[in-house]
Scaffold this motif. Sequence first.
Motif, PDB file in Angstrom:
ATOM      1  N   GLU A 147       0.838   8.103   7.762  1.00  0.00           N
ATOM      2  CA  GLU A 147       0.176   7.828   9.029  1.00  0.00           C
ATOM      3  C   GLU A 147      -0.373   6.409   9.126  1.00  0.00           C
ATOM      4  O   GLU A 147      -0.408   5.827  10.214  1.00  0.00           O
ATOM      5  N   ARG A 148      -0.801   5.840   8.003  1.00  0.00           N
ATOM      6  CA  ARG A 148      -1.404   4.507   8.033  1.00  0.00           C
ATOM      7  C   ARG A 148      -0.438   3.403   7.614  1.00  0.00           C
ATOM      8  O   ARG A 148      -0.494   2.291   8.145  1.00  0.00           O
ATOM      9  N   TYR A 149       0.450   3.709   6.675  1.00  0.00           N
ATOM     10  CA  TYR A 149       1.330   2.673   6.139  1.00  0.00           C
ATOM     11  C   TYR A 149       2.816   2.984   6.319  1.00  0.00           C
ATOM     12  O   TYR A 149       3.663   2.220   5.855  1.00  0.00           O
ATOM     13  N   GLY A 150       3.136   4.083   6.988  1.00  0.00           N
ATOM     14  CA  GLY A 150       4.526   4.472   7.177  1.00  0.00           C
ATOM     15  C   GLY A 150       5.184   3.755   8.337  1.00  0.00           C
ATOM     16  O   GLY A 150       4.556   3.009   9.089  1.00  0.00           O
TER      17      GLY A 150
ATOM     18  N   MET B 129       0.829  -1.211   0.000  1.00  0.00           N
ATOM     19  CA  MET B 129       0.000   0.000   0.000  1.00  0.00           C
ATOM     20  C   MET B 129       0.860   1.257   0.000  1.00  0.00           C
ATOM     21  O   MET B 129       0.518   2.253  -0.657  1.00  0.00           O
ATOM     22  N   ARG B 130       1.955   1.201   0.718  1.00  0.00           N
ATOM     23  CA  ARG B 130       2.852   2.364   0.718  1.00  0.00           C
ATOM     24  C   ARG B 130       3.390   2.634  -0.689  1.00  0.00           C
ATOM     25  O   ARG B 130       3.449   3.776  -1.136  1.00  0.00           O
ATOM     26  N   LYS B 131       3.765   1.570  -1.390  1.00  0.00           N
ATOM     27  CA  LYS B 131       4.258   1.728  -2.764  1.00  0.00           C
ATOM     28  C   LYS B 131       3.153   2.272  -3.668  1.00  0.00           C
ATOM     29  O   LYS B 131       3.410   3.111  -4.534  1.00  0.00           O
TER      30      LYS B 131
ATOM     31  N   ARG C 246       6.306   5.042  11.089  1.00  0.00           N
ATOM     32  CA  ARG C 246       5.821   5.511  12.396  1.00  0.00           C
ATOM     33  C   ARG C 246       4.587   4.732  12.811  1.00  0.00           C
ATOM     34  O   ARG C 246       4.468   4.297  13.951  1.00  0.00           O
ATOM     35  N   ALA C 247       3.690   4.521  11.863  1.00  0.00           N
ATOM     36  CA  ALA C 247       2.477   3.777  12.165  1.00  0.00           C
ATOM     37  C   ALA C 247       2.794   2.335  12.516  1.00  0.00           C
ATOM     38  O   ALA C 247       2.189   1.731  13.417  1.00  0.00           O
ATOM     39  N   GLU C 248       3.795   1.763  11.855  1.00  0.00           N
ATOM     40  CA  GLU C 248       4.190   0.387  12.146  1.00  0.00           C
ATOM     41  C   GLU C 248       4.745   0.266  13.544  1.00  0.00           C
ATOM     42  O   GLU C 248       4.416  -0.662  14.286  1.00  0.00           O
ATOM     43  N   ALA C 249       5.544   1.271  13.960  1.00  0.00           N
ATOM     44  CA  ALA C 249       6.109   1.264  15.298  1.00  0.00           C
ATOM     45  C   ALA C 249       5.006   1.386  16.353  1.00  0.00           C
ATOM     46  O   ALA C 249       5.036   0.735  17.408  1.00  0.00           O
TER      47      ALA C 249
ATOM     48  N   ASP D 122      -2.053  15.835  -1.020  1.00  0.00           N
ATOM     49  CA  ASP D 122      -1.688  15.999   0.392  1.00  0.00           C
ATOM     50  C   ASP D 122      -2.319  14.900   1.248  1.00  0.00           C
ATOM     51  O   ASP D 122      -1.668  14.335   2.133  1.00  0.00           O
ATOM     52  N   LEU D 123      -3.596  14.584   0.977  1.00  0.00           N
ATOM     53  CA  LEU D 123      -4.279  13.548   1.740  1.00  0.00           C
ATOM     54  C   LEU D 123      -3.646  12.183   1.490  1.00  0.00           C
ATOM     55  O   LEU D 123      -3.417  11.411   2.437  1.00  0.00           O
ATOM     56  N   ILE D 124      -3.357  11.880   0.249  1.00  0.00           N
ATOM     57  CA  ILE D 124      -2.743  10.590  -0.079  1.00  0.00           C
ATOM     58  C   ILE D 124      -1.394  10.454   0.629  1.00  0.00           C
ATOM     59  O   ILE D 124      -1.083   9.397   1.205  1.00  0.00           O
ATOM     60  N   ALA D 125      -0.588  11.519   0.603  1.00  0.00           N
ATOM     61  CA  ALA D 125       0.717  11.485   1.261  1.00  0.00           C
ATOM     62  C   ALA D 125       0.561  11.309   2.766  1.00  0.00           C
ATOM     63  O   ALA D 125       1.336  10.588   3.407  1.00  0.00           O
ATOM     64  N   ARG D 126      -0.448  11.949   3.330  1.00  0.00           N
ATOM     65  CA  ARG D 126      -0.676  11.843   4.767  1.00  0.00           C
ATOM     66  C   ARG D 126      -1.101  10.427   5.160  1.00  0.00           C
ATOM     67  O   ARG D 126      -0.601   9.867   6.143  1.00  0.00           O
ATOM     68  N   VAL D 127      -2.006   9.853   4.382  1.00  0.00           N
ATOM     69  CA  VAL D 127      -2.435   8.479   4.652  1.00  0.00           C
ATOM     70  C   VAL D 127      -1.260   7.512   4.495  1.00  0.00           C
ATOM     71  O   VAL D 127      -1.095   6.569   5.282  1.00  0.00           O
ATOM     72  N   MET D 128      -0.440   7.748   3.500  1.00  0.00           N
ATOM     73  CA  MET D 128       0.724   6.903   3.261  1.00  0.00           C
ATOM     74  C   MET D 128       1.634   6.857   4.479  1.00  0.00           C
ATOM     75  O   MET D 128       2.120   5.795   4.883  1.00  0.00           O
TER      76      MET D 128
END
Length: 280
Positions: free
Chosen positions: A268-271, A174-176, A273-276, A260-266
């Motif tokens: 916050e949800r799949y980055g 999803m990040r890709k 930081r979110a994994e940690a 901007d929204l797509i980058a933020r979701v990328m």
Amino acid sequence: MANVRQLDPSASPLDYFGCECRRLREAAGLTLEALGKILFCTGSLIGQIETAQKVPTRNFAERLDAAFLTDGSFTRMIGMVLRSQLPNWFQAYADMESKADFISTYQCQVVYGLLQPPEYAAALVAVENPDKVEELVSARMERQRILEKKQQPAVWVVLDEAVLLREVGGREVMRKQLARLVSFRNNPWVNIQVLPFSVGVHAGMVGSFNLLRFEDDPDIHYSEGYDQAHMTANPDVIRERSVGYAHLQADALSVEDSADLIARVMEERYGHRAEAENVA
């Protein structure tokens, strides 16, 4: 002597490709293994391609042209070969899509095929066709070559916000996928808008659909069901769906706000930081 499967070159583009490969190899007096050494692959792979048991890649076709000095004939052929791997009910649309001057699409479930990276496409294909993932992904990547043409079509995509949140293939995939969407941010020929949940009821509630426009031919409306597709040039349908699409564009976030929204979701949800945070 081994019983070599004989192909009918008129049966399909894949059979024709295999026949031509075998014909030129035998004319050059090369064994499968000898040609494999020239192409940096196994003789077994070449044998599978010559008997239409394996679908060749574009890279393989280019190497064949270089080996046999065939002036690009295999490379020109590979587009038809890969397109023939698409579902029969989808091939007519893919042909029209490749000729369109303007493509408009609303997608409520998944990212439009022209914008998918291989990993995302593979995850989708594997659900219904686990034994044909490689072939179907190659065919989808071949479709995307229209975005590399000198006169590429203008593409306008409206994605439901749900598409960003539905995890296809895992977090990294999803990040890709979202990174690929963001990469079109400054591309004047590919515009992506997100239709947020806050809109509520909207003109796309009936489902995903595409509109193809051509310089000299009638516009086409395309939609699909589980195992079939519907394509029409009916002026009433085109008019109704064109107005509906205009409403979707008006309701959606701007291209900039969408990026901007797509980058933020990328992130916050799949980055990372979110994994940690999930591990903690």
